[in-house]
Design an enzyme around this catalytic site. Structure first.
Site, mmCIF file in Angstrom:
data_model
loop_
_atom_site.group_PDB
_atom_site.id
_atom_site.type_symbol
_atom_site.label_atom_id
_atom_site.label_comp_id
_atom_site.label_asym_id
_atom_site.label_seq_id
_atom_site.Cartn_x
_atom_site.Cartn_y
_atom_site.Cartn_z
ATOM 1 N N VAL A 1 2.991 -0.795 9.088
ATOM 2 C CA VAL A 1 3.793 -2.109 8.699
ATOM 3 C C VAL A 1 4.423 -2.736 9.937
ATOM 4 O O VAL A 1 4.690 -3.599 9.880
ATOM 5 C CB VAL A 1 4.851 -1.714 7.597
ATOM 6 C CG1 VAL A 1 4.383 -1.613 6.352
ATOM 7 C CG2 VAL A 1 5.790 -0.547 8.179
ATOM 8 N N LYS A 2 4.329 -2.049 11.064
ATOM 9 C CA LYS A 2 4.849 -2.486 12.438
ATOM 10 C C LYS A 2 6.252 -3.081 12.113
ATOM 11 O O LYS A 2 6.614 -4.094 12.870
ATOM 12 C CB LYS A 2 4.060 -3.214 12.953
ATOM 13 C CG LYS A 2 2.537 -2.602 13.119
ATOM 14 C CD LYS A 2 1.530 -3.450 14.169
ATOM 15 C CE LYS A 2 0.249 -2.766 14.480
ATOM 16 N NZ LYS A 2 -0.691 -2.467 13.369
ATOM 17 N N ARG A 3 7.118 -2.585 11.470
ATOM 18 C CA ARG A 3 8.502 -3.320 11.399
ATOM 19 C C ARG A 3 9.290 -3.054 12.421
ATOM 20 O O ARG A 3 9.379 -2.056 13.278
ATOM 21 C CB ARG A 3 9.169 -2.835 9.931
ATOM 22 C CG ARG A 3 8.281 -3.112 8.662
ATOM 23 C CD ARG A 3 8.275 -4.749 8.671
ATOM 24 N NE ARG A 3 7.708 -5.255 7.100
ATOM 25 C CZ ARG A 3 6.560 -5.381 6.916
ATOM 26 N NH1 ARG A 3 5.485 -5.314 7.898
ATOM 27 N NH2 ARG A 3 6.205 -5.599 5.661
#
Length: 264
Positions: free
Chosen positions: A94-96
């Protein structure tokens, strides 16, 4: 059990390979499926159905599910449940990355017990600072989950920025890990013959995407990671899933055999 313990136990039994679940339009076409929610679900859940008892780690890419709105996210929830039921590790890409209450919100969504989107681990972006990720890191540790922080990604566009920031990220995480069950991993692409950073003292898992379609190879891992090779989790998506359902087992077997020959 800590995330590091679960990962070690699962890869010891199944081999040290992570398969990306990236149901992009070209993959759906290779599977003979339509580019809609029905095709998305048949592909994503089909990957786990076919390989769920063989592969240690699955990495669904959230973007391909989010593209279909709430119905796509509902499919992602079912895929995560399938991975859990298969006894594999789920690593949600998700690369949040955010600050304060926003980071806490992301952490609750993807790492909180009881959340339908909770995974065993997630990817995080440190652009706002490694310290800003602490709500997610500490929740992960408390609940036996993990995180992977972007350091040197597989895409060439990241080189100019990451050449200056990767070592800072690595050094900060190396310092945080001993008191946090070594639950904080790194993302370092398998596409770099020289990652331009020192991983010698790193003390947790390293996710190495980019094998196959992006040009990385299993054979090149030793040159890229050197003394850190034992921490590497080689990752491939289209190399495994891009030939359709009928080729899944053969492609996965070839990669597993290659990985088994590398002294990890």
């Amino acid at each position: 059990m800590s995330y590091a313990g679960k990962l070690s136990e699962t890869t010891t039994r199944r081999g040290n390979l992570c398969v990306g679940i990236d149901p992009m339009p070209s993959v759906l076409a290779a599977w003979g499926l339509t580019t809609d929610v029905k095709g998305l679900e048949a592909c994503a859940r089909g990957i786990v159905e076919e390989l769920g008892e063989r592969i240690a780690v699955f990495k669904p890419q959230s973007a391909f599910f989010e593209a279909f709105g709430s119905r796509g996210v509902a499919v992602l929830e079912r895929v995560l449940a399938d991975i859990r039921e298969a006894g594999a590790v789920s690593l949600l890409d998700v690369k949040r990355g955010d600050i304060g209450s926003s980071m806490t919100g992301y952490a609750t969504a993807y790492l909180g017990d009881g959340s339908p989107l909770a995974a065993d681990a997630v990817t995080l972006s440190p652009y706002l600072g490694v310290g800003a990720l602490l709500p997610a890191i500490d929740l992960a540790v408390a609940q036996g989950r993990g995180v992977y922080v972007l350091a040197r990604t597989s895409n060439p566009e990241g080189t100019r920025i990451q050449h200056h920031t990767a070592q800072v990220v690595i050094d900060e995480i190396t310092g945080l890990n001993p008191g946090r069950d070594h639950a904080i991993g790194l993302v370092v692409g398998a596409t770099h013959s020289d990652p331009s950073c020192d991983l010698t003292g790193f003390n947790a898992s390293i996710l190495a995407p980019g094998i196959g379609a992006q040009g990385g190879t299993v054979e090149g891992l030793a040159e890229t990671f050197g003394p850190a090779l034992g921490h590497v989790l080689p990752t491939a998506s289209r190399e495994v899933i891009g030939g359709g359902r009928d080729e899944l087992h053969a492609r996965a077997t070839r990669l597993l055999e290659k990985v088994s020959l590398i002294k990890m």
